[in-house]
Write an enzyme that holds these catalytic residues in place. Structure first.
Site, PDB file in Angstrom:
ATOM      1  N   ASP A   1      60.358 -44.730  13.130  1.00  0.00           N
ATOM      2  CA  ASP A   1      61.672 -45.089  13.663  1.00  0.00           C
ATOM      3  C   ASP A   1      61.931 -44.505  15.034  1.00  0.00           C
ATOM      4  O   ASP A   1      61.267 -43.576  15.476  1.00  0.00           O
ATOM      5  CB  ASP A   1      62.761 -44.540  12.742  1.00  0.00           C
ATOM      6  CG  ASP A   1      62.910 -43.024  12.885  1.00  0.00           C
ATOM      7  OD1 ASP A   1      61.906 -42.312  12.738  1.00  0.00           O
ATOM      8  OD2 ASP A   1      64.031 -42.553  13.181  1.00  0.00           O
TER       9      ASP A   1
ATOM     10  N   ARG B   1      62.075 -49.301  11.517  1.00  0.00           N
ATOM     11  CA  ARG B   1      61.119 -48.960  10.459  1.00  0.00           C
ATOM     12  C   ARG B   1      60.557 -50.218   9.796  1.00  0.00           C
ATOM     13  O   ARG B   1      59.455 -50.221   9.267  1.00  0.00           O
ATOM     14  CB  ARG B   1      61.790 -48.096   9.381  1.00  0.00           C
ATOM     15  CG  ARG B   1      62.223 -46.720   9.861  1.00  0.00           C
ATOM     16  CD  ARG B   1      62.584 -45.851   8.649  1.00  0.00           C
ATOM     17  NE  ARG B   1      63.312 -44.641   9.006  1.00  0.00           N
ATOM     18  CZ  ARG B   1      62.753 -43.499   9.393  1.00  0.00           C
ATOM     19  NH1 ARG B   1      61.453 -43.399   9.482  1.00  0.00           N
ATOM     20  NH2 ARG B   1      63.493 -42.453   9.676  1.00  0.00           N
TER      21      ARG B   1
ATOM     22  N   ASP C   1      52.114 -35.255  15.719  1.00  0.00           N
ATOM     23  CA  ASP C   1      52.454 -35.203  17.146  1.00  0.00           C
ATOM     24  C   ASP C   1      52.302 -33.762  17.623  1.00  0.00           C
ATOM     25  O   ASP C   1      51.188 -33.308  17.861  1.00  0.00           O
ATOM     26  CB  ASP C   1      53.876 -35.752  17.296  1.00  0.00           C
ATOM     27  CG  ASP C   1      54.323 -35.914  18.734  1.00  0.00           C
ATOM     28  OD1 ASP C   1      53.476 -36.071  19.609  1.00  0.00           O
ATOM     29  OD2 ASP C   1      55.551 -35.882  18.985  1.00  0.00           O
TER      30      ASP C   1
END
Ligand code: IMP
Ligand code: MG
Length: 179
Positions: free
Chosen positions: A158, A164, A102
């Site tokens: 998550d 998850r 990210d």
């Protein structure tokens, strides 16, 4: 579909197909060598299990846990090693296995720590890549899927430790984290 999921991005079948391609590519690139796959916990645990079984080569695995998120949806840039590797990586061909790249903060820090331990090589394999949000100069060598900027969950990923176990990857409804 889980009630907190807005949309399924990748089904079990999509994931299976793409991971077998990644595994074949890694097996070809590392032919004649024995790579060490390092899973960055916890998000990559399911990907790691499926990816390693898709690589037809001798390899070893190790695990490491870092924290960067708490329970929010934005990375802090502050990274802490919660669990270190069990084995030495000196002289090894490392493949870091991540769930999602990210901002790049986590891997930027981790690459520094691991390089100092003198592996022969390091490459990054990430299941998901969100390049739009990159804040550090990090690129993955193997990418499962490049995705737009949305918060996703499932298949190991998550939000506040939930979701998850969903077998697919889906976009989390913004109302869940706006609460
Ligand atoms: P980075 O340091 O910003 O690159 O963040 C990397 C870590 O943030 C990943 O390994 C995930 O644990 C978490 N993360 C980033 N985006 C998402 C997302 O969309 N869903 C779930 N976890 C995410
Ligand atoms: Mg992670």
């Amino acid at each position: 579909m889980h009630q907190d999921v807005e949309q399924i991005l990748y089904t079990e079948e999509d994931l299976r197909r793409r991971i077998s391609e990644l595994g074949a590519q890694i097996a070809a690139d590392y032919a004649g060598r024995m790579p060490m796959l390092v899973s960055v916990l916890r998000g990559s645990y399911i990907f790691m299990a499926d990816l390693t079984r898709a690589i037809d080569l001798d390899l070893t695995v190790d695990f490491m846990a870092v924290s960067s998120y708490g329970s929010g949806t934005v990375s802090s840039g502050q990274v802490e090693i919660k669990k270190d590797l069990s084995d030495s990586i000196e002289g090894r061909d490392l493949i870091i296995v991540e769930d999602i790249l990210d901002s790049g903060n986590t891997l930027y820090y981790l690459m520094d720590v691991l390089r100092a331990r003198k592996p022969a090589s390091i490459r990054i394999c990430t299941l998901m890549d969100k390049p739009e949000r990159r804040a550090k100069p990090i690129t993955a060598d193997y990418v499962g899927f490049t995705i737009p900027d949305a918060f996703i969950v499932g298949y190991g990923l998550d939000y506040a430790e939930k979701y998850r176990n969903l077998p697919y990857v889906g976009v989390l409804k913004p109302s869940v984290y706006a609460k």
